[in-house]
Scaffold this active site. Structure first.
Site, mmCIF file in Angstrom:
data_model
loop_
_atom_site.group_PDB
_atom_site.id
_atom_site.type_symbol
_atom_site.label_atom_id
_atom_site.label_comp_id
_atom_site.label_asym_id
_atom_site.label_seq_id
_atom_site.Cartn_x
_atom_site.Cartn_y
_atom_site.Cartn_z
ATOM 1 N N LEU A 86 6.026 -0.344 1.744
ATOM 2 C CA LEU A 86 7.262 -0.884 1.166
ATOM 3 C C LEU A 86 8.025 0.318 0.330
ATOM 4 O O LEU A 86 9.046 0.042 -0.123
ATOM 5 C CB LEU A 86 7.067 -2.074 0.318
ATOM 6 C CG LEU A 86 6.363 -3.101 0.849
ATOM 7 C CD1 LEU A 86 6.268 -4.347 -0.026
ATOM 8 C CD2 LEU A 86 6.891 -3.822 2.106
ATOM 9 N N CYS A 87 7.592 1.249 0.688
ATOM 10 C CA CYS A 87 8.238 2.667 -0.157
ATOM 11 C C CYS A 87 9.375 2.955 0.909
ATOM 12 O O CYS A 87 9.172 2.945 2.039
ATOM 13 C CB CYS A 87 7.109 3.660 -0.272
ATOM 14 S SG CYS A 87 6.607 3.664 -1.707
ATOM 15 N N HIS A 88 10.599 3.412 0.220
ATOM 16 C CA HIS A 88 11.669 3.749 1.040
ATOM 17 C C HIS A 88 11.328 5.457 1.468
ATOM 18 O O HIS A 88 10.823 6.032 0.654
ATOM 19 C CB HIS A 88 12.992 3.958 0.278
ATOM 20 C CG HIS A 88 13.241 2.324 0.117
ATOM 21 N ND1 HIS A 88 12.918 1.694 -1.077
ATOM 22 C CD2 HIS A 88 13.982 1.582 0.635
ATOM 23 C CE1 HIS A 88 13.262 0.464 -1.064
ATOM 24 N NE2 HIS A 88 14.342 0.340 -0.034
ATOM 25 N N MET B 216 6.503 7.132 -7.183
ATOM 26 C CA MET B 216 5.373 7.144 -6.186
ATOM 27 C C MET B 216 5.310 8.519 -5.514
ATOM 28 O O MET B 216 4.205 8.886 -5.294
ATOM 29 C CB MET B 216 5.577 6.033 -5.143
ATOM 30 C CG MET B 216 5.701 4.641 -5.866
ATOM 31 S SD MET B 216 4.015 4.258 -6.556
ATOM 32 C CE MET B 216 2.918 4.576 -5.634
ATOM 33 N N GLU B 217 6.343 9.292 -5.491
ATOM 34 C CA GLU B 217 6.182 10.553 -4.896
ATOM 35 C C GLU B 217 5.348 11.695 -5.598
ATOM 36 O O GLU B 217 4.525 12.388 -5.077
ATOM 37 C CB GLU B 217 7.553 10.979 -4.380
ATOM 38 C CG GLU B 217 7.980 10.299 -3.420
ATOM 39 C CD GLU B 217 8.627 8.961 -3.373
ATOM 40 O OE1 GLU B 217 8.735 8.255 -2.353
ATOM 41 O OE2 GLU B 217 8.849 8.596 -4.564
ATOM 42 N N ASP C 243 -12.068 17.717 -1.447
ATOM 43 C CA ASP C 243 -12.200 17.859 0.090
ATOM 44 C C ASP C 243 -12.914 19.235 0.457
ATOM 45 O O ASP C 243 -13.979 19.595 1.017
ATOM 46 C CB ASP C 243 -11.219 17.507 0.829
ATOM 47 C CG ASP C 243 -11.708 17.840 2.426
ATOM 48 O OD1 ASP C 243 -12.529 17.263 2.897
ATOM 49 O OD2 ASP C 243 -10.664 18.598 3.267
#
Length: 161
Positions: free
Chosen positions: A75-77, A113-114, A128
């Site tokens: 749902l993120c643009h 969010m980014e 990692d």
């Protein structure tokens, strides 16, 4: 309290329609920590890690992740980011790496969010690259530090948190 914007009238998840929103300058900062043994951190700082430059690789991974957040988080643009910055600093006293990300654009939706994705993926990349020498590395304290722009206004995290 505000309502959840990603739910429609029926309570179903949906992508928010931002077409009527004004374009404004939007910025966000986030942080995360990677805690490891003093020996693992020193190996990174001395450039002795067998996989190469851990900080450079994590920085690139964070930037790439910010640019692809819309593919990772439902749902993120998709956003046209104008700037993504990922800074890594060793905090030798706490035997950890602090990651701070910054995202900026002029657009109709925020970049929190980014910024969070950039910090988190940079942290995952350090894990990692270092898991072969230490398995019990921990990722901690991922949070939004600040955001500005948009209808919801500005936010600044409490520095004492």
């Amino acid at each position: 309290m505000s309502r959840l914007t990603h739910l429609n009238q029926a309570g179903e998840a949906h992508m928010v329609d931002v077409s009527a929103k004004a374009e404004t300058l939007r910025e966000a900062r986030a942080e995360a920590y990677v805690v490891m043994s003093p020996q693992s951190l020193q190996m990174i700082l001395d450039g002795q890690h067998h996989k190469g430059d851990v900080f450079a690789t994590a920085r690139i991974a964070g930037i790439q992740a910010a640019k692809r957040t819309w593919e990772l988080i439902p749902l993120c643009h998709p956003l046209m980011l104008s700037k993504v910055e990922v800074k890594l600093s060793a905090e030798t006293g706490q035997h950890r790496v602090r990651i701070e990300s910054y995202c900026r654009l002029t657009g109709k939706t925020g970049v929190e969010m980014e910024a969070l994705t950039a910090a988190t993926v940079a942290a995952l990349t350090i894990y990692d690259m270092c898991k072969a020498v230490q398995k019990d590395i921990t990722l901690e304290g991922c949070r939004l530090l600040s955001k500005s722009g948009g209808k919801s206004g500005d936010f600044q995290a409490d520095v004492n948190d």
